[in-house]
Design a protein around this motif. Structure first.
Motif, mmCIF file in Angstrom:
data_model
loop_
_atom_site.group_PDB
_atom_site.id
_atom_site.type_symbol
_atom_site.label_atom_id
_atom_site.label_comp_id
_atom_site.label_asym_id
_atom_site.label_seq_id
_atom_site.Cartn_x
_atom_site.Cartn_y
_atom_site.Cartn_z
ATOM 1 N N ILE A 151 0.813 -1.092 -0.401
ATOM 2 C CA ILE A 151 0.212 -0.354 0.523
ATOM 3 C C ILE A 151 0.500 1.600 0.018
ATOM 4 O O ILE A 151 1.362 1.464 1.113
ATOM 5 C CB ILE A 151 -0.737 0.102 1.523
ATOM 6 C CG1 ILE A 151 -1.553 -1.264 1.089
ATOM 7 C CG2 ILE A 151 -1.573 1.511 1.495
ATOM 8 C CD1 ILE A 151 -2.720 -1.659 2.644
ATOM 9 N N TRP A 152 1.035 1.814 -0.359
ATOM 10 C CA TRP A 152 1.262 3.336 -0.627
ATOM 11 C C TRP A 152 0.450 4.665 -1.014
ATOM 12 O O TRP A 152 -0.365 4.402 -1.240
ATOM 13 C CB TRP A 152 2.139 3.529 -2.590
ATOM 14 C CG TRP A 152 2.745 1.947 -2.887
ATOM 15 C CD1 TRP A 152 2.605 1.040 -2.991
ATOM 16 C CD2 TRP A 152 4.796 2.276 -3.156
ATOM 17 N NE1 TRP A 152 4.230 0.179 -3.467
ATOM 18 C CE2 TRP A 152 4.639 1.292 -3.278
ATOM 19 C CE3 TRP A 152 4.875 3.279 -3.068
ATOM 20 C CZ2 TRP A 152 6.638 0.752 -3.175
ATOM 21 C CZ3 TRP A 152 6.680 3.495 -3.324
ATOM 22 C CH2 TRP A 152 7.163 2.211 -2.954
ATOM 23 N N VAL A 153 1.522 5.395 -0.285
ATOM 24 C CA VAL A 153 0.251 6.791 0.069
ATOM 25 C C VAL A 153 1.388 8.215 -1.053
ATOM 26 O O VAL A 153 2.954 8.191 -0.708
ATOM 27 C CB VAL A 153 0.408 7.265 1.055
ATOM 28 C CG1 VAL A 153 -1.144 8.563 1.248
ATOM 29 C CG2 VAL A 153 -0.967 5.506 2.024
ATOM 30 N N SER A 154 0.943 9.167 -1.719
ATOM 31 C CA SER A 154 1.655 9.971 -2.537
ATOM 32 C C SER A 154 1.620 10.997 -1.898
ATOM 33 O O SER A 154 1.019 11.219 -0.450
ATOM 34 C CB SER A 154 1.014 10.665 -3.618
ATOM 35 O OG SER A 154 -0.452 10.703 -3.614
ATOM 36 N N GLY A 155 2.952 11.894 -1.734
ATOM 37 C CA GLY A 155 2.588 13.190 -0.600
ATOM 38 C C GLY A 155 2.696 13.506 0.461
ATOM 39 O O GLY A 155 3.370 12.762 1.294
ATOM 40 N N GLU A 156 1.982 13.921 1.475
ATOM 41 C CA GLU A 156 1.881 13.925 3.321
ATOM 42 C C GLU A 156 0.340 14.359 3.344
ATOM 43 O O GLU A 156 -0.115 14.385 2.081
ATOM 44 C CB GLU A 156 2.462 15.226 3.028
ATOM 45 C CG GLU A 156 2.437 15.668 4.361
ATOM 46 C CD GLU A 156 3.487 17.174 5.081
ATOM 47 O OE1 GLU A 156 4.475 17.100 4.791
ATOM 48 O OE2 GLU A 156 2.495 17.810 4.525
ATOM 49 N N LEU A 157 0.400 13.261 4.089
ATOM 50 C CA LEU A 157 -1.180 13.726 5.177
ATOM 51 C C LEU A 157 -1.620 13.926 5.911
ATOM 52 O O LEU A 157 -0.880 15.295 6.591
ATOM 53 C CB LEU A 157 -1.519 11.940 4.996
ATOM 54 C CG LEU A 157 -1.375 10.945 4.069
ATOM 55 C CD1 LEU A 157 -1.724 9.831 4.863
ATOM 56 C CD2 LEU A 157 -2.982 10.800 2.805
ATOM 57 N N GLY A 158 -2.475 14.903 5.971
ATOM 58 C CA GLY A 158 -3.537 15.553 7.255
ATOM 59 C C GLY A 158 -2.628 17.162 7.635
ATOM 60 O O GLY A 158 -3.046 18.344 8.197
ATOM 61 N N GLY A 159 -2.149 17.875 5.818
ATOM 62 C CA GLY A 159 -2.049 19.366 6.159
ATOM 63 C C GLY A 159 -3.467 19.552 6.550
ATOM 64 O O GLY A 159 -3.276 21.588 6.582
ATOM 65 N N ALA A 160 -3.924 19.609 5.445
ATOM 66 C CA ALA A 160 -6.246 19.856 5.051
ATOM 67 C C ALA A 160 -6.347 20.244 6.581
ATOM 68 O O ALA A 160 -6.660 21.695 6.166
ATOM 69 C CB ALA A 160 -6.427 19.402 3.440
ATOM 70 N N ALA A 161 -6.381 19.350 7.083
ATOM 71 C CA ALA A 161 -7.050 18.596 8.642
ATOM 72 C C ALA A 161 -6.645 19.850 9.723
ATOM 73 O O ALA A 161 -7.209 20.401 9.657
ATOM 74 C CB ALA A 161 -7.481 17.906 8.930
ATOM 75 N N LEU A 162 -5.384 19.827 9.802
ATOM 76 C CA LEU A 162 -4.241 21.178 10.262
ATOM 77 C C LEU A 162 -4.814 22.325 10.076
ATOM 78 O O LEU A 162 -4.936 23.327 11.360
ATOM 79 C CB LEU A 162 -3.047 20.836 10.122
ATOM 80 C CG LEU A 162 -1.897 21.625 11.044
ATOM 81 C CD1 LEU A 162 -2.353 20.730 12.702
ATOM 82 C CD2 LEU A 162 -0.262 21.099 10.637
ATOM 83 N N ALA A 163 -4.843 23.002 8.887
ATOM 84 C CA ALA A 163 -5.129 23.972 8.360
ATOM 85 C C ALA A 163 -6.864 24.832 9.378
ATOM 86 O O ALA A 163 -6.766 25.703 9.696
ATOM 87 C CB ALA A 163 -5.126 24.202 6.909
ATOM 88 N N LEU A 164 -7.445 24.119 9.392
ATOM 89 C CA LEU A 164 -8.560 24.264 9.672
ATOM 90 C C LEU A 164 -8.621 24.436 11.139
ATOM 91 O O LEU A 164 -9.474 25.135 11.351
ATOM 92 C CB LEU A 164 -9.438 23.084 9.928
ATOM 93 C CG LEU A 164 -10.575 22.457 8.156
ATOM 94 C CD1 LEU A 164 -10.921 21.174 8.609
ATOM 95 C CD2 LEU A 164 -10.757 23.564 7.889
ATOM 96 N N GLU A 165 -7.723 23.771 12.151
ATOM 97 C CA GLU A 165 -7.588 23.577 13.232
ATOM 98 C C GLU A 165 -6.155 25.055 13.613
ATOM 99 O O GLU A 165 -6.178 25.984 14.916
ATOM 100 C CB GLU A 165 -6.449 22.849 13.851
ATOM 101 C CG GLU A 165 -7.582 21.256 13.813
ATOM 102 C CD GLU A 165 -7.267 20.211 15.218
ATOM 103 O OE1 GLU A 165 -6.639 20.539 16.199
ATOM 104 O OE2 GLU A 165 -7.391 19.284 14.337
ATOM 105 N N HIS A 166 -5.505 25.294 12.125
ATOM 106 C CA HIS A 166 -4.647 26.228 12.315
ATOM 107 C C HIS A 166 -4.494 26.808 11.322
ATOM 108 O O HIS A 166 -2.983 26.746 10.571
ATOM 109 C CB HIS A 166 -2.893 25.963 12.707
ATOM 110 C CG HIS A 166 -3.080 25.043 14.314
ATOM 111 N ND1 HIS A 166 -3.356 25.637 15.090
ATOM 112 C CD2 HIS A 166 -2.894 23.758 14.541
ATOM 113 C CE1 HIS A 166 -2.504 24.932 16.238
ATOM 114 N NE2 HIS A 166 -2.608 23.337 15.827
ATOM 115 N N PRO A 167 -5.378 28.273 11.411
ATOM 116 C CA PRO A 167 -4.909 28.396 9.694
ATOM 117 C C PRO A 167 -4.039 29.223 8.848
ATOM 118 O O PRO A 167 -4.145 29.634 8.363
ATOM 119 C CB PRO A 167 -6.404 29.816 9.711
ATOM 120 C CG PRO A 167 -7.201 29.746 11.184
ATOM 121 C CD PRO A 167 -6.217 28.254 12.040
#
Ligand code: ADP
Ligand code: MG
Length: 305
Positions: A151-167
């Motif tokens: 199982i592979w994942v590109s790039g990086e996870l979590g950035g968009a959700a973090l922006a909701l907490e820390h705009p």
């Protein structure tokens, strides 16, 4: 007050390059390449639901198209044409110009033609339909994962959700408001990936959809997931595992493809992380922490909740 037709003429009538007929008639005329399957997807973005009231129009134009391009990427398709249905509370010229600018800038990068749409007054809503092509038999689907696949994942996870907490974190805000669809990766995964999906609702939830369609399970090591940097490990884990809107690709491939995928990652200058493996049995995700203890993911985003 400009009319519907003034708006279309002024903001959404740039000439199409690949269409036989674009904006301005009763319908567009398109000709897919011989031997290609036509790939179609739609995404609806509503103010207050998918984006905040007062969202920056340029970023919104980008995102409305980006989320659709991401669906093409997840199918291994080459995006070609798009239509745009817009409901607008008022004909705000500056808003429309900025929105069109964001939309066309991204469309231009991927040589996608805007070939039609609909424009009406109403609560702010943006609906894009994307049309693309993929050589027959080579589309990447959710249902092709096999036991033993990586199982592979590109790039990086979590950035968009973090922006909701820390705009205020600029890199995270960029991930949320102007996501980069992984179109080139999707095209290059034809014939390599067995199954693929894009991360729109959260890694755990979206991988779960892939597992269900494939009728297999998965073992994933949290330590191997590509994570948005953050100093609170619990917040980080929630964003990485369950945060939506990252528009990375999650895909599976045979172990024999490892060297090829490492090479592709260098070529595209896009990190590709091998995070676990497909397991025989029930469609369940086993997510383990560094000590080998199971992590229970939060449910991801539910548009109907
Ligand atoms: P119809 O009455 O047949 O629905 P419209 O008057 O709504 O046609 O649209 C006129 C033309 O402008 C059509 O080619 C349509 O596809 C195009 N169009 C309308 N709104 C948009 C938009 N927001 N973006 C791009 N093209 C649009
Ligand atoms: Mg119409």
């Amino acid at each position: 007050m400009p009319s519907e037709f003034d708006i279309i003429r002024k903001h959404f009538s740039r000439p199409a390059r690949r269409a036989l007929l674009g904006v301005g008639d009763d319908a567009a005329l398109l000709r897919p390449a011989a031997g290609a399957a036509l790939v179609v997807s739609t995404d609806l973005l509503l103010e207050g639901r998918h984006f905040a009231r007062g969202a920056a129009p340029r970023a919104l134009g980008h995102k409305a198209l980006a989320v659709n391009l991401s669906d093409m990427a997840a199918m291994g398709a080459t995006p070609r044409w798009a239509t745009l249905a817009l409901a607008l509370p008022a004909a705000d010229e500056a808003w429309l110009a900025a929105f069109a600018e964001g939309f066309y800038a991204l469309a231009g990068r991927f040589e996608v033609d805007l070939v039609g749409g609909d424009t009406t007054r109403g609560p702010l809503a943006v609906c894009v339909t994307i049309l693309g092509e993929v050589p027959s038999g080579l589309a990447l689907m959710r249902g092709g994962a096999r036991p033993g696949d990586d199982i592979w994942v590109s790039g990086e996870l979590g950035g968009a959700a973090l922006a909701l907490e820390h705009p205020q974190i600029a890199a995270a805000a960029k991930r949320l408001h102007e996501p980069e669809p992984r179109v080139e990766l999707g095209e290059r995964l034809r014939g390599i990936a067995h199954a693929a999906i894009d991360v729109s609702d959260g890694f755990a939830q979206d991988l779960g959809h892939l597992l269900e369609r494939s009728g297999v399970g998965a073992l994933v090591h949290y330590a191997l997931l590509p994570k948005v940097p953050h100093d609170d490990p619990l917040v980080q884990q929630r964003c990485v595992v369950s945060g939506g809107d990252d528009y990375e690709l999650v895909f599976t491939a045979a172990q024999e493809s490892r060297l090829e995928l490492d090479h592709l990652s260098r070529q595209l200058r896009l990190p590709l992380s091998r995070v676990g493996s497909i397991q025989p049995g029930a469609a369940q995700l086993q997510l383990l922490d560094a000590q080998g203890k199971p992590i229970r993911p939060d449910p991801g985003f539910d548009h109907f909740a």
